[in-house]
Scaffold this active site. Structure first.
Site, PDB file in Angstrom:
ATOM      1  N   SER A  14     -22.773   9.135  10.823  1.00 40.67           N
ATOM      2  CA  SER A  14     -24.102   9.694  10.170  1.00 40.67           C
ATOM      3  C   SER A  14     -23.521   9.878   8.567  1.00 40.67           C
ATOM      4  O   SER A  14     -24.281  10.793   7.898  1.00 40.67           O
ATOM      5  CB  SER A  14     -24.320  11.294  10.614  1.00 40.67           C
ATOM      6  OG  SER A  14     -22.878  11.960  10.520  1.00 40.67           O
ATOM      7  N   GLY A  15     -22.765   8.756   8.097  1.00 37.44           N
ATOM      8  CA  GLY A  15     -22.788   8.744   6.582  1.00 37.44           C
ATOM      9  C   GLY A  15     -24.203   8.031   6.033  1.00 37.44           C
ATOM     10  O   GLY A  15     -24.980   8.152   6.736  1.00 37.44           O
ATOM     11  N   SER A  43     -17.079  10.279   3.932  1.00 37.42           N
ATOM     12  CA  SER A  43     -16.886   9.941   2.568  1.00 37.42           C
ATOM     13  C   SER A  43     -18.297   9.948   1.808  1.00 37.42           C
ATOM     14  O   SER A  43     -18.214  10.673   0.491  1.00 37.42           O
ATOM     15  CB  SER A  43     -16.331   8.612   2.519  1.00 37.42           C
ATOM     16  OG  SER A  43     -14.960   8.630   3.095  1.00 37.42           O
ATOM     17  N   TYR A  45     -20.609  12.243   1.429  1.00 37.83           N
ATOM     18  CA  TYR A  45     -20.997  13.613   1.144  1.00 37.83           C
ATOM     19  C   TYR A  45     -20.179  13.952  -0.041  1.00 37.83           C
ATOM     20  O   TYR A  45     -20.538  14.564  -1.088  1.00 37.83           O
ATOM     21  CB  TYR A  45     -20.703  14.588   2.081  1.00 37.83           C
ATOM     22  CG  TYR A  45     -20.976  16.041   1.727  1.00 37.83           C
ATOM     23  CD1 TYR A  45     -22.394  16.286   1.850  1.00 37.83           C
ATOM     24  CD2 TYR A  45     -20.238  16.914   1.173  1.00 37.83           C
ATOM     25  CE1 TYR A  45     -22.772  17.665   1.551  1.00 37.83           C
ATOM     26  CE2 TYR A  45     -20.649  18.220   0.792  1.00 37.83           C
ATOM     27  CZ  TYR A  45     -21.978  18.643   0.990  1.00 37.83           C
ATOM     28  OH  TYR A  45     -22.340  19.853   0.558  1.00 37.83           O
ATOM     29  N   GLU A 114     -18.266   2.723 -15.311  1.00 38.14           N
ATOM     30  CA  GLU A 114     -16.958   2.696 -14.577  1.00 38.14           C
ATOM     31  C   GLU A 114     -16.224   1.536 -14.853  1.00 38.14           C
ATOM     32  O   GLU A 114     -16.892   0.636 -15.046  1.00 38.14           O
ATOM     33  CB  GLU A 114     -17.171   3.137 -13.097  1.00 38.14           C
ATOM     34  CG  GLU A 114     -17.690   4.484 -12.942  1.00 38.14           C
ATOM     35  CD  GLU A 114     -17.960   4.830 -11.479  1.00 38.14           C
ATOM     36  OE1 GLU A 114     -17.487   5.449 -10.900  1.00 38.14           O
ATOM     37  OE2 GLU A 114     -18.923   4.146 -10.959  1.00 38.14           O
ATOM     38  N   ASP A 209     -11.660   4.483  12.815  1.00 43.87           N
ATOM     39  CA  ASP A 209     -12.354   4.066  14.616  1.00 43.87           C
ATOM     40  C   ASP A 209     -13.174   3.060  14.719  1.00 43.87           C
ATOM     41  O   ASP A 209     -13.004   2.388  15.773  1.00 43.87           O
ATOM     42  CB  ASP A 209     -13.055   5.370  14.920  1.00 43.87           C
ATOM     43  CG  ASP A 209     -12.283   6.831  14.891  1.00 43.87           C
ATOM     44  OD1 ASP A 209     -10.899   6.563  14.348  1.00 43.87           O
ATOM     45  OD2 ASP A 209     -12.832   7.865  15.212  1.00 43.87           O
ATOM     46  N   HIS A 230      -7.769   4.633  -5.524  1.00 39.60           N
ATOM     47  CA  HIS A 230      -8.116   5.389  -6.747  1.00 39.60           C
ATOM     48  C   HIS A 230      -7.337   5.880  -7.635  1.00 39.60           C
ATOM     49  O   HIS A 230      -6.251   6.297  -7.292  1.00 39.60           O
ATOM     50  CB  HIS A 230      -9.227   6.371  -6.155  1.00 39.60           C
ATOM     51  CG  HIS A 230     -10.088   6.836  -7.370  1.00 39.60           C
ATOM     52  ND1 HIS A 230      -9.839   7.384  -8.397  1.00 39.60           N
ATOM     53  CD2 HIS A 230     -11.613   6.457  -7.322  1.00 39.60           C
ATOM     54  CE1 HIS A 230     -10.969   7.487  -9.199  1.00 39.60           C
ATOM     55  NE2 HIS A 230     -12.068   7.127  -8.476  1.00 39.60           N
ATOM     56  N   ARG A 276      -9.927  -0.739 -11.075  1.00 34.09           N
ATOM     57  CA  ARG A 276      -9.058   0.176 -10.441  1.00 34.09           C
ATOM     58  C   ARG A 276      -7.672  -0.267 -10.027  1.00 34.09           C
ATOM     59  O   ARG A 276      -6.686   0.446 -10.144  1.00 34.09           O
ATOM     60  CB  ARG A 276      -9.588   0.689  -9.227  1.00 34.09           C
ATOM     61  CG  ARG A 276     -10.774   1.619  -9.457  1.00 34.09           C
ATOM     62  CD  ARG A 276     -11.314   2.266  -8.273  1.00 34.09           C
ATOM     63  NE  ARG A 276     -12.514   2.920  -8.716  1.00 34.09           N
ATOM     64  CZ  ARG A 276     -13.505   3.351  -8.014  1.00 34.09           C
ATOM     65  NH1 ARG A 276     -13.334   3.168  -6.746  1.00 34.09           N
ATOM     66  NH2 ARG A 276     -14.545   3.922  -8.556  1.00 34.09           N
ATOM     67  N   HIS A 337      -8.125   4.990  -1.291  1.00 34.04           N
ATOM     68  CA  HIS A 337      -9.557   5.749  -1.376  1.00 34.04           C
ATOM     69  C   HIS A 337     -10.849   4.748  -0.661  1.00 34.04           C
ATOM     70  O   HIS A 337     -11.631   5.424  -0.173  1.00 34.04           O
ATOM     71  CB  HIS A 337      -9.930   5.320  -2.972  1.00 34.04           C
ATOM     72  CG  HIS A 337     -11.169   5.724  -3.491  1.00 34.04           C
ATOM     73  ND1 HIS A 337     -11.778   6.999  -3.458  1.00 34.04           N
ATOM     74  CD2 HIS A 337     -12.391   5.070  -4.065  1.00 34.04           C
ATOM     75  CE1 HIS A 337     -13.067   7.202  -3.712  1.00 34.04           C
ATOM     76  NE2 HIS A 337     -13.241   5.905  -4.244  1.00 34.04           N
ATOM     77  N   GLU A 361     -18.992   1.450   5.114  1.00 37.09           N
ATOM     78  CA  GLU A 361     -17.363   1.011   4.841  1.00 37.09           C
ATOM     79  C   GLU A 361     -16.701   0.180   5.874  1.00 37.09           C
ATOM     80  O   GLU A 361     -15.763  -0.678   5.493  1.00 37.09           O
ATOM     81  CB  GLU A 361     -16.487   2.110   4.297  1.00 37.09           C
ATOM     82  CG  GLU A 361     -15.412   1.911   3.595  1.00 37.09           C
ATOM     83  CD  GLU A 361     -14.781   3.188   3.088  1.00 37.09           C
ATOM     84  OE1 GLU A 361     -15.461   4.047   2.792  1.00 37.09           O
ATOM     85  OE2 GLU A 361     -13.703   3.187   2.933  1.00 37.09           O
ATOM     86  N   ARG A 372     -13.053  -3.630  -4.840  1.00 34.31           N
ATOM     87  CA  ARG A 372     -14.648  -3.168  -5.148  1.00 34.31           C
ATOM     88  C   ARG A 372     -14.722  -2.852  -6.422  1.00 34.31           C
ATOM     89  O   ARG A 372     -14.118  -1.973  -7.083  1.00 34.31           O
ATOM     90  CB  ARG A 372     -14.607  -2.153  -3.905  1.00 34.31           C
ATOM     91  CG  ARG A 372     -16.067  -1.446  -3.874  1.00 34.31           C
ATOM     92  CD  ARG A 372     -16.100  -0.466  -3.328  1.00 34.31           C
ATOM     93  NE  ARG A 372     -15.343   0.638  -3.311  1.00 34.31           N
ATOM     94  CZ  ARG A 372     -15.977   1.969  -3.754  1.00 34.31           C
ATOM     95  NH1 ARG A 372     -16.877   2.042  -4.365  1.00 34.31           N
ATOM     96  NH2 ARG A 372     -15.087   2.759  -4.047  1.00 34.31           N
TER      97      ARG A 372
END
Ligand code: FAD
Ligand code: SIN
Length: 519
Positions: A14-15, A43, A45, A114, A209, A230, A276, A337, A361, A372
């Site tokens: 439920s992301g 993640s 949220y 960024e 999972d 990160h 990154r 990350h 993801e 990424r």
């Protein structure tokens, strides 16, 4: 049977990816969304920085595409990247229609930058972009009568018969029983696997999972060696997994050594806004060479009121921990990350198993390559959730659900030694951090391989004889995903993007690393 269900579509997760796909699916379909924790936990949220899209008239799609390809060290698929980038402005409108209110200045989006972006193209809701997206998407989901939410339900394994997915076995954390969710279509939206590492920015749900379930079911899993670290997570004994957004560097924050000296000029001409992988390796190198516990990030030279309104979440959390970011530099360290690899999918999010989709993801859509680009992940979630839903909406559905064997718990017994689980859990995460981290070597990877294989044997044995629990399900998945990461890292005989192996410092020609289950 109260524990067994039938739905047209089962969405596991439920992301942002799972909720967006649920909203986009036809209201004629019955839909289950299951989440192994609270619905908002995941993640999505916690996403701070924002979502990238070409929204500035000075910017253009070709530039966003090129930045994504370059940051991914030329391993990404240009077709997938173009597909995502060209749909980004529409994804922003979809989120706005769902109620997300992006930060504006003078009626224009307050776009930021960024690492790796050549233009300002990151739309954000202050530093709580993910929270705003999740709360608004969930409100939309709750308005739909055809969607049922199941909180605290953990998918155990996919139901696959003759190359066709028919749903999943699911563990109910309240009743402690496993039931069946039969479905015509199943969408994996379970997020990443960064909990494989001791230090991570991710919440507890990121245990790989979906990747492990798909692997066991026979899915192709690609490029799992590319874990993104990160560069800046807060270094504090009481701050578990707290991210300090790259947007601080986007707004000019400087990285400093403990003596206050800058160091990024030694590593890249883009300084703090290099991609990154470069910034994380630079910090790792300074910490290892000089024996520092952390480095520092300083934004205190900006106006205090501006800092508080631009970064309210970070200011508040740091304040609770006794750090005043308006007046002092923050202690930071790199942490795992993002999982760039995952279940191989096409532009409609289909996996190689019929009626099984993967989005967000957990998927390898080909947009990230070997690294990424910041803020491309939420974008990938939204764009591929929509294409997945479109494909399902256009499908023809069978009336009848196939017969499914019930879960057989007759040959297992409750465990009396749960401590074994927590030991193995900690062991995996320590091994992955120490041997499969930011800088790798064949020696360290071989050593990790032996240890992770042994742990997998122990976990398999435990799983065979003891009653399933949520901790055991996650441990089994974490162990198998870590095994895939190590095997993928060992088989890449080059250094590219996030995978840096001292024994192979050079880049080879473009190759993908796909792992298939051995029958
Ligand atoms: P998630 O949001 O992680 O959701 C996974 C869902 O799957 C959860 O509901 C979970 O309960 C469920 N689940 C997992 N396993 C099971 C199971 N076995 N059974 C049932 N349910 C299961 N990206 C950006 O683009 N911009 C940003 O600013 C940004 N900031 C970030 C900040 C932080 C701190 C973190 C951790 C990540 C950030 N990212 C950002 C990355 C981005 O947030 C994630 O990649 C993205 O949100 C993943 O969304 P998802 O829907 O795939 O998975
Ligand atoms: C951040 O805010 O630094 C995270 C952005 C991302 O992961 O894309």
């Amino acid at each position: 049977m109260t524990n067994n269900y039938q739905f047209d579509v089962l969405i596991i997760g439920s992301g942002a990816a799972g909720l967006m796909s649920a909203i986009q699916l036809s209201e004629k379909l019955s839909i289950a969304v299951i989440a192994k924790d609270k619905v908002l936990e995941g993640s999505s949220y916690y996403a701070q920085g924002g979502i990238s899209a070409v929204l500035d008239p000075e910017d253009n799609f070709e530039s966003h595409i090129l930045d994504t390809i370059n940051t991914g060290f030329n391993l990404g698929s240009e077709e997938s990247i173009r597909f995502m980038v060209e749909q980004a402005p529409l994804a922003i409108s979809d989120l706005e229609n769902a109620g997300v209110k992006f930060s504006h200045i003078n009626n224009n989006y307050d776009l930021t930058t960024e690492g790796g972006h050549s233009s300002k193209r990151v739309a954000h809701v202050a530093d709580k972009t993910g929270q705003s997206i999740q709360v608004n998407l969930l409100a939309k989901v709750k308005q739909k009568n055809n969607i049922t939410l199941f909180e605290q339900y953990v998918a155990v394994d996919l139901l696959v018969n003759e190359g066709n997915c028919n749903g999943a076995y699911v563990f109910n954390k309240n009743t402690k029983e496993v039931g069946t969710f039969s479905s015509h279509k199943t969408i994996l939206a379970t997020g990443g696997a960064s909990k494989s590492y001791l230090y991570t920015s991710n919440p507890d749900t990121s245990t790989g999972d979906g990747i492990a379930m798909a692997y066991r079911a026979g899915c192709h899993i690609t490029n799992m060696e590319f874990t993104q670290f990160h560069p800046t997570c807060l270094f504090h004994p009481h701050a578990k997994s707290f991210l300090i957004s790259e947007a601080l560097r986007g707004e000019g924050a400087k990285l400093l050594l403990p003596d206050g000296k800058e160091f990024m000029h030694k590593y890249d001409s883009r300084l703090e806004l290099a991609p990154r992988d470069i910034v994380a390796r630079a910090i790792d190198n300074e910490m290892k060479v000089n024996g520092y516990d952390c480095v520092y990030l300083d934004i205190s030279f900006k106006d205090a009121n501006w800092i508080k309104s631009r970064f309210p979440t970070i200011t508040k959390r740091c304040h609770e921990l006794g750090i005043d970011i308006c007046n002092e530099a923050l202690p930071v360290v790199p942490a795992a990350h993002y999982t760039c690899g995952g279940i191989d999918t096409n532009l409609d999010a289909q996996s190689n198993i019929s009626n099984l989709y993967a989005i967000g993801e957990v998927a390898h859509t080909g947009v990230h390559g070997a690294n990424r680009l910041a803020s491309n992940s939420l974008l990938e979630c939204i764009v591929f959730a929509k294409s997945c839903a479109k494909d399902i909406n256009e499908s023809v559905f069978e009336e009848i659900f196939p017969a499914i064997a019930e879960w057989d718990a007759s040959r297992v017994a409750p465990s009396k030694e749960k401590v074994v689980l927590s030991h193995l859990w900690s062991e995996i995460r320590l091994i992955m951090w120490n041997f499969v981290g930011i800088v790798r070597s064949d020696n360290r990877l071989n050593s990790a391989n032996l240890k992770i294989q042994q742990i997998n044997k122990e976990v398999d044995e435990y799983y065979r004889v003891y009653t399933v629990t949520d901790d055991l399900i996650e441990l089994r998945n974490l162990a198998q995903t870590s095994k895939i990461i190590v095997e993928s890292a060992l088989s890449r005989k080059e250094s590219r993007g996030l995978h840096y192996n001292q024994d192979y410092p050079n880049q080879l020609k473009k190759i993908h690393n796909t792992v298939m289950i051995k029958s």
